[in-house]
Design a protein around this motif. Structure first.
Motif, PDB file in Angstrom:
ATOM      1  N   PRO A 239       0.808  -1.227   0.000  1.00  0.00           N
ATOM      2  CA  PRO A 239       0.000   0.000   0.000  1.00  0.00           C
ATOM      3  C   PRO A 239       0.838   1.272   0.000  1.00  0.00           C
ATOM      4  CG  PRO A 239      -0.320  -1.239   2.046  1.00  0.00           C
ATOM      5  CD  PRO A 239       0.481  -2.089   1.140  1.00  0.00           C
ATOM      6  N   VAL A 240       1.976   1.272   0.695  1.00  0.00           N
ATOM      7  CA  VAL A 240       2.835   2.459   0.716  1.00  0.00           C
ATOM      8  C   VAL A 240       3.369   2.753  -0.682  1.00  0.00           C
ATOM      9  CG1 VAL A 240       5.001   3.418   1.573  1.00  0.00           C
ATOM     10  CG2 VAL A 240       3.482   2.201   3.127  1.00  0.00           C
ATOM     11  N   PHE A 241       3.877   1.729  -1.346  1.00  0.00           N
ATOM     12  CA  PHE A 241       4.432   1.912  -2.690  1.00  0.00           C
ATOM     13  C   PHE A 241       3.337   2.278  -3.684  1.00  0.00           C
ATOM     14  CE2 PHE A 241       6.801   0.090  -6.493  1.00  0.00           C
ATOM     15  CZ  PHE A 241       7.703   1.137  -6.544  1.00  0.00           C
ATOM     16  N   MET A 242       2.161   1.673  -3.525  1.00  0.00           N
ATOM     17  CA  MET A 242       1.019   2.018  -4.376  1.00  0.00           C
ATOM     18  C   MET A 242       0.678   3.494  -4.213  1.00  0.00           C
ATOM     19  SD  MET A 242      -2.900   0.602  -4.269  1.00  0.00           S
ATOM     20  CE  MET A 242      -3.248   1.540  -2.755  1.00  0.00           C
TER      21      MET A 242
ATOM     22  N   THR B 162      -6.822   7.899  -3.995  1.00  0.00           N
ATOM     23  CA  THR B 162      -8.120   7.484  -3.457  1.00  0.00           C
ATOM     24  C   THR B 162      -8.759   6.357  -4.266  1.00  0.00           C
ATOM     25  OG1 THR B 162      -8.510   9.653  -2.458  1.00  0.00           O
ATOM     26  CG2 THR B 162     -10.424   8.243  -2.805  1.00  0.00           C
ATOM     27  N   PRO B 163      -8.921   6.478  -5.603  1.00  0.00           N
ATOM     28  CA  PRO B 163      -9.471   5.345  -6.342  1.00  0.00           C
ATOM     29  C   PRO B 163      -8.584   4.106  -6.272  1.00  0.00           C
ATOM     30  CG  PRO B 163      -8.709   7.060  -7.856  1.00  0.00           C
ATOM     31  CD  PRO B 163      -8.717   7.645  -6.485  1.00  0.00           C
ATOM     32  N   ALA B 164      -7.263   4.310  -6.201  1.00  0.00           N
ATOM     33  CA  ALA B 164      -6.355   3.163  -6.076  1.00  0.00           C
ATOM     34  C   ALA B 164      -6.603   2.419  -4.766  1.00  0.00           C
ATOM     35  CB  ALA B 164      -4.906   3.626  -6.161  1.00  0.00           C
ATOM     36  N   ILE B 165      -6.841   3.178  -3.696  1.00  0.00           N
ATOM     37  CA  ILE B 165      -7.127   2.567  -2.395  1.00  0.00           C
ATOM     38  C   ILE B 165      -8.407   1.738  -2.470  1.00  0.00           C
ATOM     39  CG2 ILE B 165      -7.860   3.037  -0.024  1.00  0.00           C
ATOM     40  CD1 ILE B 165      -5.926   5.418  -0.036  1.00  0.00           C
ATOM     41  N   TRP B 166      -9.458   2.291  -3.102  1.00  0.00           N
ATOM     42  CA  TRP B 166     -10.714   1.556  -3.201  1.00  0.00           C
ATOM     43  C   TRP B 166     -10.526   0.237  -3.952  1.00  0.00           C
ATOM     44  CZ3 TRP B 166     -14.351   2.215   0.028  1.00  0.00           C
ATOM     45  CH2 TRP B 166     -14.660   3.480   0.536  1.00  0.00           C
ATOM     46  N   GLY B 167      -9.741   0.270  -5.017  1.00  0.00           N
ATOM     47  CA  GLY B 167      -9.460  -0.968  -5.742  1.00  0.00           C
ATOM     48  C   GLY B 167      -8.694  -1.953  -4.894  1.00  0.00           C
ATOM     49  N   PHE B 168      -7.713  -1.436  -4.156  1.00  0.00           N
ATOM     50  CA  PHE B 168      -6.900  -2.280  -3.282  1.00  0.00           C
ATOM     51  C   PHE B 168      -7.752  -2.919  -2.193  1.00  0.00           C
ATOM     52  CE2 PHE B 168      -3.898  -3.265   0.076  1.00  0.00           C
ATOM     53  CZ  PHE B 168      -2.762  -3.675  -0.586  1.00  0.00           C
TER      54      PHE B 168
ATOM     55  N   TYR C 296      -4.538  -0.002   5.688  1.00  0.00           N
ATOM     56  CA  TYR C 296      -4.199   0.096   4.265  1.00  0.00           C
ATOM     57  C   TYR C 296      -4.368   1.524   3.754  1.00  0.00           C
ATOM     58  CZ  TYR C 296      -4.095  -5.001   3.587  1.00  0.00           C
ATOM     59  OH  TYR C 296      -3.775  -6.331   3.629  1.00  0.00           O
ATOM     60  N   ALA C 297      -5.518   2.136   4.058  1.00  0.00           N
ATOM     61  CA  ALA C 297      -5.787   3.486   3.578  1.00  0.00           C
ATOM     62  C   ALA C 297      -4.771   4.472   4.135  1.00  0.00           C
ATOM     63  CB  ALA C 297      -7.211   3.902   3.959  1.00  0.00           C
TER      64      ALA C 297
ATOM     65  N   ALA D 145      -1.322   4.002   2.442  1.00  0.00           N
ATOM     66  CA  ALA D 145      -1.318   4.498   1.064  1.00  0.00           C
ATOM     67  C   ALA D 145      -1.226   6.024   1.034  1.00  0.00           C
ATOM     68  CB  ALA D 145      -2.562   4.017   0.333  1.00  0.00           C
ATOM     69  N   PHE D 146      -1.961   6.687   1.911  1.00  0.00           N
ATOM     70  CA  PHE D 146      -1.906   8.152   1.961  1.00  0.00           C
ATOM     71  C   PHE D 146      -0.530   8.630   2.428  1.00  0.00           C
ATOM     72  CE2 PHE D 146      -6.574   8.354   1.673  1.00  0.00           C
ATOM     73  CZ  PHE D 146      -6.700   9.451   0.822  1.00  0.00           C
ATOM     74  N   ILE D 147       0.065   7.932   3.383  1.00  0.00           N
ATOM     75  CA  ILE D 147       1.412   8.296   3.826  1.00  0.00           C
ATOM     76  C   ILE D 147       2.388   8.186   2.664  1.00  0.00           C
ATOM     77  CG2 ILE D 147       3.349   7.586   5.283  1.00  0.00           C
ATOM     78  CD1 ILE D 147       1.329   6.837   7.440  1.00  0.00           C
ATOM     79  N   GLY D 148       2.252   7.114   1.870  1.00  0.00           N
ATOM     80  CA  GLY D 148       3.109   6.950   0.699  1.00  0.00           C
ATOM     81  C   GLY D 148       2.943   8.089  -0.293  1.00  0.00           C
ATOM     82  N   ALA D 149       1.695   8.475  -0.570  1.00  0.00           N
ATOM     83  CA  ALA D 149       1.446   9.560  -1.516  1.00  0.00           C
ATOM     84  C   ALA D 149       1.979  10.888  -0.994  1.00  0.00           C
ATOM     85  CB  ALA D 149      -0.052   9.655  -1.799  1.00  0.00           C
TER      86      ALA D 149
END
Length: 454
Positions: free
Chosen positions: A31-34, A43-49, A249-250, A253-257
């Motif tokens: 999730p971080v790399f994503m 945001t849409p990437a997180i929903w898919g994940f 996960y969410a 992912a936001f921390i990565g972005a």
């Protein structure tokens, strides 16, 4: 006599154990790399994940509960006993000693220690670290009756404490906003679908089928005996675990972005986590992250070794003892771990593309099985219609040398042209649906055939 009811504390303990079993190496790094690659499309990437990384595992837990089965072997044997052996062995070896288990020690090493080791000593250091990692995992795995205590009450709370420190720091003092963060090419047009397939890499939908046997046993150990109550308690505990997973996960992912503008895009999620942790805490951050990742991976390793040893002992009772399987799987994992993280991930992708359609259809069949009364013809035809797609998905994701074979190219091109959704990796949906409806229709006009499950 009234059936015993689980207390809220028991639900939380079992849910914590299940979360601990699920949340390992890939759950932290992917999730971080994503998030870094998705940028402002995070945001849409997180929903898919979340669909594949959380939704499918929860459906897997529901399938174990609704089907009132002891685990994957019993469920897959409803297709055919031989298929039960084939799918169970392949799935457990995938999430066990061939891919997921070796990845656990390798991620722990690369995130926690790799940066402080010289290039000339990397192989030796990885070998020593992975040996100690699996030695500790074997110690805990040799006493499976204590797994709920080890993971649910000790390792998982410690992991959450360490992870919370990093998360709180990242959101109190963000490196930047996700707005206007550059989006990589693969996430520019289909961020949701890219996140969807990224969730495959966690292997959690496969793990849900594998961990079912551990969850059912843990609930039985708490005094629940009726299959209906075991099913309900399995689903309730599963909901606790997936809710926690979705939030983490969410957040990751936001921390990565948010880290991209300050740190750039890393080589992989492990490197990204190390950089983020160092940014906030310096040298202490390296220690904090090493502890967080190692605890996450260790608790999952214990669960995977336990699950693999128990299922192989159950399927092949005349072979080895449980303890022998524990040592065997730990030893294989140690050897595979030393080929390196990138190689493990690359080799696992074709296998996952083969297994996921078969696992998803089995989960769906188990959930709706009360509607067709577990008739074998429905399981059989759905699987027969899905299997060719899985095989071609495997070929499509295989190394370039295999894809360049003329016959393989012809097959892939034909499937791309004639099978709906195949180009986006969802080609199994229509054939599986046809098989399900055909099998269901036939079951309405034929006598049931009972499959003997040993």
């Amino acid at each position: 006599m009234l059936e015993k009811k689980l207390s809220l504390t028991s639900y939380l303990t079992v849910g914590s154990m299940l979360f601990g079993l699920f949340f390992g190496a890939g759950n932290l790094i992917f999730p971080v790399f994503m998030g870094q690659l998705a940028g402002e499309n995070v945001t849409p990437a997180i929903w898919g994940f979340l669909v594949t990384g959380v939704g499918l595992p929860f459906l897997g837990v529901i399938a174990i509960g609704v089907s009132k089965s002891s685990g994957l072997f019993e469920m897959a044997s409803r297709v055919h006993p031989l298929y039960g052996y084939m799918l169970t062995v392949l799935l457990y070896l995938t999430i066990g000693p061939f891919f997921a288990l070796p990845r656990l020690s390798t991620v722990s090493y690369e995130v926690g220690l790799s940066s402080s080791i010289s290039d000339s000593n990397q192989l030796l250091a990885l070998g020593i670290f992975s040996f100690l990692f699996y030695l500790i995992a074997l110690f805990f795995s040799l006493n499976p009756s204590k797994i709920m205590v080890y993971i649910g009450k000790v390792l998982n709370p410690l992991f959450l404490v360490f992870l919370s420190i990093l998360v709180i720091a990242a959101f109190l003092n963000p490196m930047g906003s996700v707005e206007n963060v550059a989006v990589s090419s693969e996430y520019s047009g289909q961020a949701f679908m890219r996140g969807f397939f990224e969730g495959y890499n966690t292997m959690d939908a496969l793990a849900a089928l594998a961990f079912g046997i551990i969850v059912v046993r843990a609930i039985k150990d708490l005094g629940i005996t009726k299959p209906t109550e075991i099913a309900k308690d399995t689903i309730k505990s599963g909901f606790i675990s997936i809710l926690l997973m979705a939030v983490i996960y969410a957040v990751l992912a936001f921390i990565g972005a948010m880290s991209v503008n300050a740190l750039g895009i890393a080589d992989n999620g492990g490197v990204a986590l190390a950089q983020i942790s160092y940014y906030y805490f310096g040298g202490f951050g390296s220690f904090l992250l090493a502890m967080t990742v190692t605890l996450a991976c260790l608790k999952t390793a214990i669960g995977l070794i336990t699950a693999c040893a128990e299922i192989f002992r159950e399927m092949f009772p005349q072979s080895f003892s449980y303890k022998t399987y524990v040592v065997l799987f730990g030893g294989i994992s140690f050897l595979v771990a030393n080929i390196g993280l990138n190689n493990i991930i690359a080799l696992s992708i074709p296998v996952l593309m083969f297994l996921y359609p078969l696992a998803i259809t089995l989960i769906v069949l188990a959930i709706v099985s009360p509607l067709f009364k577990n008739r074998q013809i429905v399981y059989l035809l759905t699987t027969i219609f899905t299997l060719p797609i899985s095989i071609v998905d495997f070929l499509k994701a295989s190394p370039e040398v295999l894809q360049q074979i003329p016959l393989v190219q012809i097959v892939i091109e034909w499937f791309n042209e004639w099978i709906p959704l195949f180009e986006v990796g969802m080609g199994w949906i229509v054939p599986a649906s046809v098989g399900l409806l055909l099998g269901w229709s036939i079951s309405l006009f034929t006598q049931p055939h009972v499959v003997e499950i040993r």
